[in-house]
Design an enzyme around this catalytic site. Structure first.
Site, short mmCIF file in Angstrom:
data_model
loop_
_atom_site.label_atom_id
_atom_site.label_comp_id
_atom_site.label_asym_id
_atom_site.label_seq_id
_atom_site.Cartn_x
_atom_site.Cartn_y
_atom_site.Cartn_z
N SER A 146 3.21 -5.33 -16.41
CA SER A 146 2.68 -5.12 -15.06
C SER A 146 1.52 -4.92 -15.28
O SER A 146 0.57 -4.55 -16.44
CB SER A 146 3.39 -4.02 -14.20
OG SER A 146 4.76 -4.39 -14.02
N CYS B 285 23.84 11.24 7.63
CA CYS B 285 25.02 11.46 8.28
C CYS B 285 25.94 11.93 7.24
O CYS B 285 26.23 11.34 6.34
CB CYS B 285 25.46 10.06 9.00
SG CYS B 285 27.22 10.17 9.42
N ALA C 196 0.87 -1.10 0.08
CA ALA C 196 -0.06 0.02 -0.14
C ALA C 196 0.91 1.27 0.03
O ALA C 196 0.78 2.30 -0.71
CB ALA C 196 -0.93 -0.07 1.20
N LYS D 255 -10.06 -8.37 -16.75
CA LYS D 255 -9.66 -8.16 -17.99
C LYS D 255 -10.85 -7.82 -19.01
O LYS D 255 -11.77 -8.63 -19.01
CB LYS D 255 -8.78 -9.29 -18.58
CG LYS D 255 -7.45 -9.49 -17.67
CD LYS D 255 -6.79 -10.80 -18.13
CE LYS D 255 -5.52 -11.23 -17.18
NZ LYS D 255 -5.14 -12.36 -17.44
N LYS E 296 -6.05 -12.80 -8.42
CA LYS E 296 -4.61 -12.15 -8.15
C LYS E 296 -3.82 -13.21 -7.43
O LYS E 296 -3.83 -13.19 -6.08
CB LYS E 296 -4.59 -10.99 -8.03
CG LYS E 296 -3.20 -10.25 -8.03
CD LYS E 296 -3.15 -8.73 -8.13
CE LYS E 296 -1.87 -7.99 -8.47
NZ LYS E 296 -0.77 -8.68 -7.59
N GLU F 196 -10.53 -12.87 -12.44
CA GLU F 196 -9.83 -13.99 -12.07
C GLU F 196 -8.90 -13.52 -10.83
O GLU F 196 -8.84 -12.35 -10.56
CB GLU F 196 -8.77 -14.67 -13.07
CG GLU F 196 -7.80 -13.58 -13.51
CD GLU F 196 -7.00 -14.39 -14.64
OE1 GLU F 196 -6.38 -13.30 -15.22
OE2 GLU F 196 -7.32 -15.31 -15.17
N PHE G 226 3.99 1.39 -1.11
CA PHE G 226 4.76 1.48 -2.35
C PHE G 226 3.67 2.25 -3.24
O PHE G 226 4.13 3.07 -4.20
CB PHE G 226 4.98 0.03 -2.64
CG PHE G 226 5.72 -0.07 -4.07
CD1 PHE G 226 5.02 -0.05 -5.35
CD2 PHE G 226 6.91 0.36 -4.26
CE1 PHE G 226 5.46 -0.11 -6.41
CE2 PHE G 226 7.78 0.17 -5.31
CZ PHE G 226 7.00 0.11 -6.79
#
Length: 723
Positions: free
Chosen positions: A86, A432, A38, A295, A118, A116, A40
């Protein structure tokens, strides 16, 4: 990006791109992700929004323009016959409706849709020629994948020979796409067995499946109860399906494992019913799922809708909300990374969520801790977004008893004590600045050099990096990246981190790295090292003349320079000296190198001790392999072309492939530097901008002339009005 509002768009873009690439690397290469799905997805959308507002930042090197998973491994890279893409994601019914509305607008009506599950596994591409399994590849970057054929052939559900029927005879050639996974029960039983035998276990089934397929020895893969389910086809000869569901019928007839949960529906309401049903029954499925894929069923319509650079327009993944549990936040600590970035992480009471035990979770930066309202001692809500990555959602404030305390970001580096500061004004992250001498940064950079994304040195793991840079006593033999490739056996002999190899099989003088862990400020756990010092030295010697320049450039840990940018730089500046002497203008002139990367490179080479690293490498005998340039004519070299609208004879991806294969750069925006704009039906504002800027506009016939006869012939087809 609430925490980066003070930064410029370029700074925001650079920081986000670095985080996203690092997350992808840990997910796809290390199989050790550190942020939630989520989180990402939010970051990727933030990056897309920045690029929408600042088109100049959308370069080919941007994470938004690349298919995830493009990382080098020890396996041979082989091109897919047809690209593996993707999927774009939807998280709400409104986003799903928006996707459907776009399709309906393009087509005039919503076509039949296939639903379908995932599967949460590892994507795989199988090539069958005359019915025989000849190759198996991972998805990789969508264009090329890793050859894992010996391992794939050990999976019992993958047939090595297709059968066929009268209705569906075996085709001459077909690429079969699917997902390799561990069934939930099989994974639990196998994981318990591994834990009992080795004391180690896998966090989740997806990581275990990915790790199993990346084993060097296929006999190891064969011992793991993997399964596969197919979800599509790629290139094919001798088979012309009319729809996705038709292709599934053929796949089933050929003996391939298809899902019995696929359903073709006529309305979006029916799609939502399917989604809602499996959201309630997701744990009734034999394998882990994290959503539903929707799809367009008809393949001709799929072709008409086409794809973006990374995802098809005719499909979308609806992601389920993650599971949540509560646990105690025991502490918040910090760790330093290879670029000096200091990040907090949560230490919690161990808790089981989505089938695995979680104790640590990243908190990214101090602003996230404040934003989530976290106090040390809180009871917190923990979720595994996508059922993979642990993420703290927030605190259960009603359960506070007054003993909780605030987290205070340290003012000094946990490894070297240097005062922390933002690298640039407006940066949210503290770093740093002691990059030359901070032991934590040196350790992380040396560890990174051995990674598959850099020099790919199997014997150089984290324990080796610790032993070489931070011994318990004595002087460390490695002070920076330059020292690593100069190591000799005598440099390691006196280290107390080394001891004689135990056992009757030990050879005279053979030593091995002893497990040692620098635990201050890091949540990592020690693991047993596998490399002898002799093997490490052999591999270090080999890489000096066995690795291309781009890998050495990645290994320098220059900010924003990942593998994609490094390949471009190595092609345009084919030596260390050429790159070191390049100006910002020289760098920005390279295709795919923007101002952020150019500035970072010039600033890096302006530091004396950075240049000294390369000097040490050259003195040690480093001579990068010269990679051959692509063969064949490139008649469109130097052209920048924009394609907009719908072309009758080309998909958007197909048009781009035709251009790039001839040397042209395909851009997503029109500027005065654009050579041609190719327009089809419904071209939109790019066509108008081309006319306003006086850029040459080509229709489809003109585009074919450009491909066949070159830019001058194409320019001659442009009408006076268009010119």
């Amino acid at each position: 990006m609430d925490e980066t509002t003070a930064a410029t768009p370029a700074q925001q873009h650079a920081a986000l791109a670095e985080e996203i690439e690092n997350a992808r690397y840990r997910y796809y290469v290390l199989d050790a992700p550190t942020i939630s799905d989520a989180d990402f997805d939010v970051k990727l959308r933030q990056l897309e929004a920045i690029e929408d507002a600042n088109p100049e930042l959308r370069t080919p090197d941007s994470p938004t323009q690349k298919v995830a998973g493009a990382y080098e491994t020890e396996f041979t890279s082989v091109p897919h016959l047809e690209r593996m893409l993707s999927l774009d994601n939807a998280f709400t019914a409104e986003e799903l409706q928006t996707w459907a509305d776009r399709i309906e607008k393009d087509l005039g009506a919503l076509p039949e849709l296939l639903c379908e599950l995932k599967v949460d596994g590892l994507a795989i591409n199988l090539l069958y020629e005359k019915g025989k399994l000849t190759r198996a590849l991972t998805r990789g970057d969508g264009r090329t994948g890793e050859d894992i054929t010996p391992n794939a052939k050990t999976i019992q559900t993958i047939p090595q020979t297709l059968t066929g029927t009268d209705e569906f005879p075996v085709p001459e050639l077909v690429e079969v796409r699917g997902e390799v996974y561990f069934a939930v029960q099989a994974f639990d039983e196998w994981n318990e067995k591994i834990l009992a035998e080795t004391g180690r276990s896998y966090a989740n089934a997806r990581n275990a499946a990915a790790g199993s397929l990346r084993q060097k020895d296929p006999r190891v893969t064969a011992q793991r109860p993997l399964s596969m389910v197919v979800h599509g086809i790629g290139a094919r000869k001798g088979f012309t399906p009319t729809s996705q569901s038709h292709s599934y019928e053929a796949l089933r007839a050929w003996g391939l494992p298809t899902s019995d949960r696929v359903k073709v529906v006529k309305t979006l309401k029916d799609v939502q019913k399917y989604i809602d049903y499996y959201n309630k029954h997701r744990h009734d499925v034999e394998h882990e799922i994290d959503g539903v894929v929707v799809k367009v069923d008809a393949l001709p319509i799929q072709g008409r809708l086409g794809s973006t650079s990374r995802a098809p327009r005719w499909a979308i993944a609806f992601k389920y909300p993650p599971e949540e549990v509560t646990t105690k936040l025991l502490d918040i600590r910090v760790q330093v990374g290879r670029t000096g970035r200091v990040t907090p992480y949560a230490v919690m009471e161990p808790v089981t969520v989505a089938g695995s035990t979680v104790q640590n979770a990243t908190l990214h930066n101090q602003a996230i801790v404040v934003k989530k309202g976290l106090l040390i001692g809180d009871t917190v809500v923990l979720r595994k977004a996508g059922d993979v990555i642990p993420e703290i959602v927030g605190a259960v404030q009603d359960l506070r008893d007054g003993s909780e305390r605030e987290f205070v970001m340290p003012e000094n580096c946990p490894d070297c004590g240097t005062k922390l500061a933002p690298q640039k004004e407006g940066d949210i992250d503290l770093r740093c600045p002691n990059s030359q001498f901070c032991l934590g940064q040196i350790r992380e950079r040396i560890d990174f050099m051995g990674s598959r994304n850099a020099l790919d040195i199997e014997a150089l793991g984290y324990e080796s990096a610790v032993a070489l840079t931070q011994p318990a006593a004595g002087t460390a033999p490695v002070h920076d990246e330059g020292d690593l490739l100069s190591l000799k056996l005598e440099d390691l002999a006196d280290l107390k981190m080394l001891q004689s190899k135990r056992g009757a099989d030990a050879k005279p003088g053979e030593t091995e790295l002893v497990p040692y862990f620098f635990t201050k400020g890091t949540p990592k756990k020690p693991s047993v090292p596998t490399a002898t010092t002799e093997l490490l030295l052999q591999q270090l010697e080999l890489v000096k003349t066995d690795r291309p320049l781009w890998r050495f450039l990645v290994s320098l840990s220059i900010r924003h320079v990942g593998p994609t940018a490094a390949r471009v730089l190595a092609r345009e500046f084919p030596s260390f000296d050429a790159l070191a002497n390049a100006t910002e203008e020289d760098l920005k002139a390279a295709n795919g190198i923007g101002p952020t990367i150019a500035t970072a490179i010039v600033e890096w080479f302006a530091v004396d001790w950075h240049r000294a690293i390369i000097g040490k490498w050259q003195a040690a005998g480093v001579v990068p392999v010269v990679e051959s340039q692509p063969e064949g004519p490139r008649p469109l070299e130097g052209l920048s072309v924009v394609v907009t609208g719908t072309l009758a004879g080309f998909t958007r991806d197909g048009a781009a492939e035709e251009l790039t294969s001839r040397g042209a750069k395909v851009s997503g925006s029109v500027s005065k530097k654009t050579s041609f704009v190719v327009v089809g039906d419904n071209p939109g504002t790019k066509y108008d901008k081309a006319l306003s800027l006086g850029v040459k506009v080509l229709d489809e016939e003109g585009f074919k002339v450009l491909l066949g006869d070159g830019p001058q012939a194409a320019a001659d087809t442009v009408t006076e009005a268009e010119a």
